[in-house]
Scaffold this motif. Structure first.
Motif, mmCIF file in Angstrom:
data_model
loop_
_atom_site.group_PDB
_atom_site.id
_atom_site.type_symbol
_atom_site.label_atom_id
_atom_site.label_comp_id
_atom_site.label_asym_id
_atom_site.label_seq_id
_atom_site.Cartn_x
_atom_site.Cartn_y
_atom_site.Cartn_z
ATOM 1 N N ILE A 114 11.008 -6.809 -13.069
ATOM 2 C CA ILE A 114 11.418 -8.034 -12.367
ATOM 3 C C ILE A 114 10.823 -9.259 -13.041
ATOM 4 C CG2 ILE A 114 11.233 -9.326 -10.210
ATOM 5 C CD1 ILE A 114 11.294 -6.610 -8.746
ATOM 6 N N LEU A 115 9.540 -9.188 -13.368
ATOM 7 C CA LEU A 115 8.874 -10.329 -13.981
ATOM 8 C C LEU A 115 9.409 -10.584 -15.378
ATOM 9 C CD1 LEU A 115 5.275 -9.644 -12.683
ATOM 10 C CD2 LEU A 115 6.788 -11.506 -12.000
ATOM 11 N N GLY A 116 9.792 -9.526 -16.056
ATOM 12 C CA GLY A 116 10.432 -9.693 -17.355
ATOM 13 C C GLY A 116 11.753 -10.436 -17.228
ATOM 14 N N GLU A 117 12.492 -10.127 -16.159
ATOM 15 C CA GLU A 117 13.740 -10.846 -15.892
ATOM 16 C C GLU A 117 13.453 -12.315 -15.614
ATOM 17 O OE1 GLU A 117 17.300 -9.955 -15.140
ATOM 18 O OE2 GLU A 117 16.647 -8.641 -16.739
ATOM 19 N N SER A 165 21.507 -6.858 -13.390
ATOM 20 C CA SER A 165 20.791 -6.815 -14.666
ATOM 21 C C SER A 165 19.550 -5.938 -14.561
ATOM 22 C CB SER A 165 20.403 -8.235 -15.087
ATOM 23 O OG SER A 165 19.615 -8.226 -16.250
ATOM 24 N N LEU A 166 18.822 -6.081 -13.461
ATOM 25 C CA LEU A 166 17.615 -5.294 -13.251
ATOM 26 C C LEU A 166 17.932 -3.815 -13.121
ATOM 27 C CD1 LEU A 166 14.508 -5.409 -12.676
ATOM 28 C CD2 LEU A 166 15.111 -5.501 -10.247
ATOM 29 N N PHE A 167 19.038 -3.504 -12.450
ATOM 30 C CA PHE A 167 19.406 -2.103 -12.214
ATOM 31 C C PHE A 167 19.707 -1.383 -13.528
ATOM 32 C CE2 PHE A 167 22.500 1.228 -10.892
ATOM 33 C CZ PHE A 167 21.646 1.965 -10.074
ATOM 34 N N VAL A 168 20.354 -2.096 -14.446
ATOM 35 C CA VAL A 168 20.643 -1.499 -15.762
ATOM 36 C C VAL A 168 19.338 -1.155 -16.474
ATOM 37 C CG1 VAL A 168 21.622 -1.944 -18.043
ATOM 38 C CG2 VAL A 168 22.873 -2.649 -15.992
ATOM 39 N N LYS A 169 18.380 -2.087 -16.463
ATOM 40 C CA LYS A 169 17.092 -1.845 -17.114
ATOM 41 C C LYS A 169 16.316 -0.749 -16.391
ATOM 42 C CE LYS A 169 16.694 -6.479 -19.046
ATOM 43 N NZ LYS A 169 15.905 -7.718 -19.144
ATOM 44 N N PHE A 170 16.422 -0.728 -15.073
ATOM 45 C CA PHE A 170 15.757 0.317 -14.291
ATOM 46 C C PHE A 170 16.274 1.693 -14.674
ATOM 47 C CE2 PHE A 170 16.402 3.043 -10.532
ATOM 48 C CZ PHE A 170 15.090 3.384 -10.266
ATOM 49 N N LYS A 171 17.579 1.831 -14.839
ATOM 50 C CA LYS A 171 18.159 3.129 -15.205
ATOM 51 C C LYS A 171 17.682 3.572 -16.592
ATOM 52 C CE LYS A 171 20.767 4.575 -11.801
ATOM 53 N NZ LYS A 171 20.524 5.873 -11.144
ATOM 54 N N HIS A 172 17.611 2.627 -17.530
ATOM 55 C CA HIS A 172 17.097 2.963 -18.865
ATOM 56 C C HIS A 172 15.645 3.442 -18.772
ATOM 57 C CE1 HIS A 172 20.512 1.841 -21.221
ATOM 58 N NE2 HIS A 172 20.503 0.569 -20.818
ATOM 59 N N LEU A 173 14.846 2.743 -17.971
ATOM 60 C CA LEU A 173 13.447 3.120 -17.816
ATOM 61 C C LEU A 173 13.327 4.469 -17.122
ATOM 62 C CD1 LEU A 173 10.459 2.361 -18.127
ATOM 63 C CD2 LEU A 173 10.606 1.218 -15.906
ATOM 64 N N ALA A 174 14.157 4.696 -16.114
ATOM 65 C CA ALA A 174 14.109 5.958 -15.369
ATOM 66 C C ALA A 174 14.479 7.144 -16.269
ATOM 67 C CB ALA A 174 15.049 5.895 -14.173
ATOM 68 N N THR A 232 0.835 -1.209 0.000
ATOM 69 C CA THR A 232 0.000 0.000 0.000
ATOM 70 C C THR A 232 0.868 1.256 0.000
ATOM 71 O OG1 THR A 232 -0.115 -0.103 2.420
ATOM 72 C CG2 THR A 232 -1.892 -1.133 1.181
ATOM 73 N N ASP A 233 2.169 1.062 -0.009
ATOM 74 C CA ASP A 233 3.105 2.186 -0.002
ATOM 75 C C ASP A 233 3.774 2.263 -1.362
ATOM 76 O OD1 ASP A 233 4.928 4.169 0.547
ATOM 77 O OD2 ASP A 233 6.289 2.874 1.678
ATOM 78 N N ASN A 234 3.170 3.009 -2.276
ATOM 79 C CA ASN A 234 3.655 3.053 -3.655
ATOM 80 C C ASN A 234 4.798 4.065 -3.775
ATOM 81 O OD1 ASN A 234 3.801 2.406 -6.339
ATOM 82 N ND2 ASN A 234 2.222 3.837 -6.961
ATOM 83 N N LEU A 235 5.954 3.703 -3.229
ATOM 84 C CA LEU A 235 7.121 4.567 -3.245
ATOM 85 C C LEU A 235 7.570 4.829 -4.680
ATOM 86 C CD1 LEU A 235 9.370 5.916 -1.488
ATOM 87 C CD2 LEU A 235 10.649 3.788 -1.752
ATOM 88 N N VAL A 236 7.874 6.089 -4.988
ATOM 89 C CA VAL A 236 8.301 6.466 -6.328
ATOM 90 C C VAL A 236 9.822 6.522 -6.375
ATOM 91 C CG1 VAL A 236 8.197 8.229 -8.121
ATOM 92 C CG2 VAL A 236 6.201 7.805 -6.679
ATOM 93 N N LEU A 237 10.402 5.825 -7.342
ATOM 94 C CA LEU A 237 11.845 5.887 -7.563
ATOM 95 C C LEU A 237 12.110 6.680 -8.839
ATOM 96 C CD1 LEU A 237 12.910 2.199 -6.778
ATOM 97 C CD2 LEU A 237 12.872 4.151 -5.240
ATOM 98 N N GLY A 238 13.326 7.149 -8.989
ATOM 99 C CA GLY A 238 13.685 7.920 -10.170
ATOM 100 C C GLY A 238 15.101 7.636 -10.612
ATOM 101 N N LYS A 239 15.590 8.436 -11.561
ATOM 102 C CA LYS A 239 16.901 8.142 -12.159
ATOM 103 C C LYS A 239 18.060 8.326 -11.186
ATOM 104 C CE LYS A 239 17.401 12.753 -14.265
ATOM 105 N NZ LYS A 239 17.573 13.454 -15.551
ATOM 106 N N HIS A 240 17.804 8.996 -10.060
ATOM 107 C CA HIS A 240 18.871 9.183 -9.081
ATOM 108 C C HIS A 240 18.870 8.105 -8.000
ATOM 109 C CE1 HIS A 240 19.814 12.992 -10.923
ATOM 110 N NE2 HIS A 240 18.579 13.427 -10.738
ATOM 111 N N SER A 241 17.892 7.206 -8.051
ATOM 112 C CA SER A 241 17.824 6.138 -7.053
ATOM 113 C C SER A 241 18.917 5.106 -7.303
ATOM 114 C CB SER A 241 16.463 5.452 -7.097
ATOM 115 O OG SER A 241 15.428 6.380 -6.836
ATOM 116 N N GLY A 242 19.465 4.547 -6.226
ATOM 117 C CA GLY A 242 20.564 3.605 -6.346
ATOM 118 C C GLY A 242 20.135 2.147 -6.205
ATOM 119 N N ARG A 243 21.127 1.255 -6.257
ATOM 120 C CA ARG A 243 20.861 -0.184 -6.160
ATOM 121 C C ARG A 243 20.177 -0.551 -4.846
ATOM 122 N NH1 ARG A 243 25.564 0.051 -8.885
ATOM 123 N NH2 ARG A 243 25.820 -1.231 -10.766
#
Length: 546
Positions: free
Chosen positions: A410-413, A386-395, A354-365
């Motif tokens: 994650i599910l894609g991975e 691997s996920l972090f690389v994709k996360f940065k591209h998405l961010a 229930t806590d939909n925390l928002v991450l962005g391009k400055h968020s770390g591993r």
């Protein structure tokens, strides 16, 4: 059913009508085993097939949930199923791994060999053998007499006992079997050494009152009933699978056979998440419990939906998108005042954050890993990288990355097994100018080093993309369905594409995600082709071994 006993310390005794009972015995009596058949009955349903690698991923998720027994497949069905069961029996440590077998020598020996790694580990494996008992099946399918069926059942169980002490026996179509004959078969099975007796509603025909009465009869009238566990396996043809399973439990069943998301033959099986949460939420009524870690239900449900390409309906109980959503003003007011006004379970109890925390391009591993764990996913170091690389591209593409975006990554991975083909680039043109048709230019890279490019015209950009991919890979496929849904909201929302295609002999599904809907479709279509080529490679490898 009587109320559950009051809480006691371990080892403490209580007295009832002059008899003393140890708390440990009470807990065992009140424990309902969860026998999960997602990987067998669920996976064999049309449109839900999985590769061996995907079955292993699901098996690990089921193990994480804490299922008591997982039916990993039907060893005699195919070399692929045999190998999948054997691999799962090797890798899974905390759940009993089971293989299904008909009451014939070939099936039982195949199952015994497939579960051997589990037996060697010390935790043991299970063979689940069955034969039909109803008049319809006796006359039209088996063409066997009552005596012959009893002999086959007994012989099958005795052979299975040569491989494992944990043998389950099922009377297929038990609900439509005469009670006196059912009693005869079950008693013979117990004498032969079966430790679990399953009473399946094979065609989803029964009602709660009827099945409860049947299990009460079995528990009270069967010789040797106190030495076995009675199990219920209910199908959902009349929409009563969960209700019937709970009624069987009230009648004395202490094992429920079920599948995640209720998948299975025809209308499906009893839904694992529904029966588990019913027992947990209404423990005041049932007085029973399971050992499931229900906080993992939502993540496991999403993983299954992603692997099979079959999304969970929004209004699905427990794990549907609307299960804990409130749009009505009256409902919203009540929930804001006190969640219990309209919620009988906490979202967190099934793994819904229930806590939909928002991450962005400055968020770390560390932030990404923490958020993944909150959503119910444990990531290894390589998977996190691997996920972090994709996360940065998405961010970089989106202003804000929400929980649903992270889940999709994650599910894609989890689904994306390494395939021979990878998408290097895609460019499409579309519009309504006279005389101009949409064009897709696709560039693919093969694991053998080849790079292929093809441009294709078609009636639409998605169709052009699919045709270009088919041309490069040499896989002409019939597209049965294509759908796209938004994973999150907003102009930069992630799109999740699903495709269903068929060949002359099989059907396949694929999935892809991207902020670009056409690119998501291309990834889904390429996922299908990679599945087809991986399966062909596995079949060649298995054939070479044999």
């Amino acid at each position: 059913m009587s109320s559950p006993p009051s809480a006691l310390d371990d080892g403490q005794e209580l007295s009832t009508q002059g008899k003393s009972f140890n708390l440990t015995d009470i807990i065992m009596t009140n424990h309902v085993k969860i026998f999960d058949t997602t990987l067998r009955d669920g996976e064999q349903a049309p449109g839900f097939s999985m590769t061996s690698g995907q079955k292993l991923k699901m098996a690990k998720a089921l193990e994480g949930l804490g299922v008591d027994i997982m039916e990993a497949g039907f060893a005699a069905a195919s070399p692929g199923d045999f190998e999948a069961i054997k691999t799962i029996a090797t890798e899974v440590k905390d759940s009993i791994v089971c293989s299904l077998a008909r009451c014939n020598e070939g099936d039982i020996r195949a199952s015994g060999e497939a579960i051997k790694p589990a037996a060697k580990s010390g935790r043991g494996g299970r063979i689940h053998t069955f034969i039909a008992t109803s008049p319809l099946h006796r006359e039209f399918k088996l063409k066997m007499s009552m005596d012959e069926i009893v002999r086959r059942a007994t012989a099958g169980i005795e052979l299975a006992r040569q491989y494992t002490d944990d043998v389950e026996f099922s009377c297929e179509d038990a609900i439509r079997t005469e009670r006196d004959y059912l009693k005869r078969v079950v008693e013979a099975a117990i004498k032969a050494g079966a430790t679990t007796i399953n009473i399946p509603d094979t065609v989803g025909y029964t009602t709660p009152e009827e099945i409860q009465s049947l299990f009460e009869f079995l528990a009270s009238d069967i010789e040797g009933a106190d030495s076995v566990t009675f199990s219920a396996h209910c199908h959902d043809d009349l929409g009563l699978a969960v209700a019937n399973s709970l009624a069987a439990v009230r009648g004395g069943a202490r094992q429920v056979e079920c599948a995640l998301n209720g998948i299975g033959e025809r209308a499906g099986n009893c839904a694992l998440e529904e029966v588990a949460m019913a027992l947990r939420t209404r423990k005041d009524f049932f007085g029973l419990s399971t050992q499931l870690k229900t906080e993992g239900l939502y993540g496991a449900s999403k993983l299954l939906a992603t692997i099979t390409g079959n999304p969970v309906p929004r209004n699905k109980a427990i794990v549907g998108k609307n299960a804990f959503a409130h749009e009505s003003g009256i409902h919203q007011h009540g929930v804001l005042a006190n969640r219990e006004t309209y919620e009988i379970m906490k979202p967190e109890d099934v793994g819904v954050s229930t806590d939909n925390l928002v991450l962005g391009k400055h968020s770390g591993r560390a932030a990404l890993k923490n958020r993944a764990e909150t959503l119910g996913f444990e990531l290894g170091d390589n998977q996190l990288q691997s996920l972090f690389v994709k996360f940065k591209h998405l961010a970089d593409e989106k202003k804000e990355v929400f929980d649903a975006d992270i889940e999709a990554l994650i599910l894609g991975e989890a689904v994306g097994e390494i395939g021979p083909w990878a998408l290097e680039s895609l460019y499409v043109s579309a519009g309504s100018d006279d005389g101009k048709r949409p064009v897709a230019t696709v560039r693919l890279h093969h694991e053998d080093g080849r790079k292929e490019t093809w441009s294709q015209e078609a009636a639409g950009p998605v169709n052009a993309t699919f045709l270009a991919i088919s041309h490069i890979t040499g896989q002409p496929l019939h597209l049965d369905s294509f759908s796209v849904q938004s994973v999150t909201e907003g102009e930069d929302a992630m799109a999740e594409a699903s495709v269903m295609v068929s060949t002359e002999f099989s059907s396949y599904h694929g999935r892809g995600t991207s902020t670009d809907t056409v690119l998501a479709g291309a990834r889904a279509y390429l996922d299908v082709i990679n599945r087809i080529e991986r399966r062909a490679d596995r079949q060649k490898s298995i054939a070479a071994q044999h």
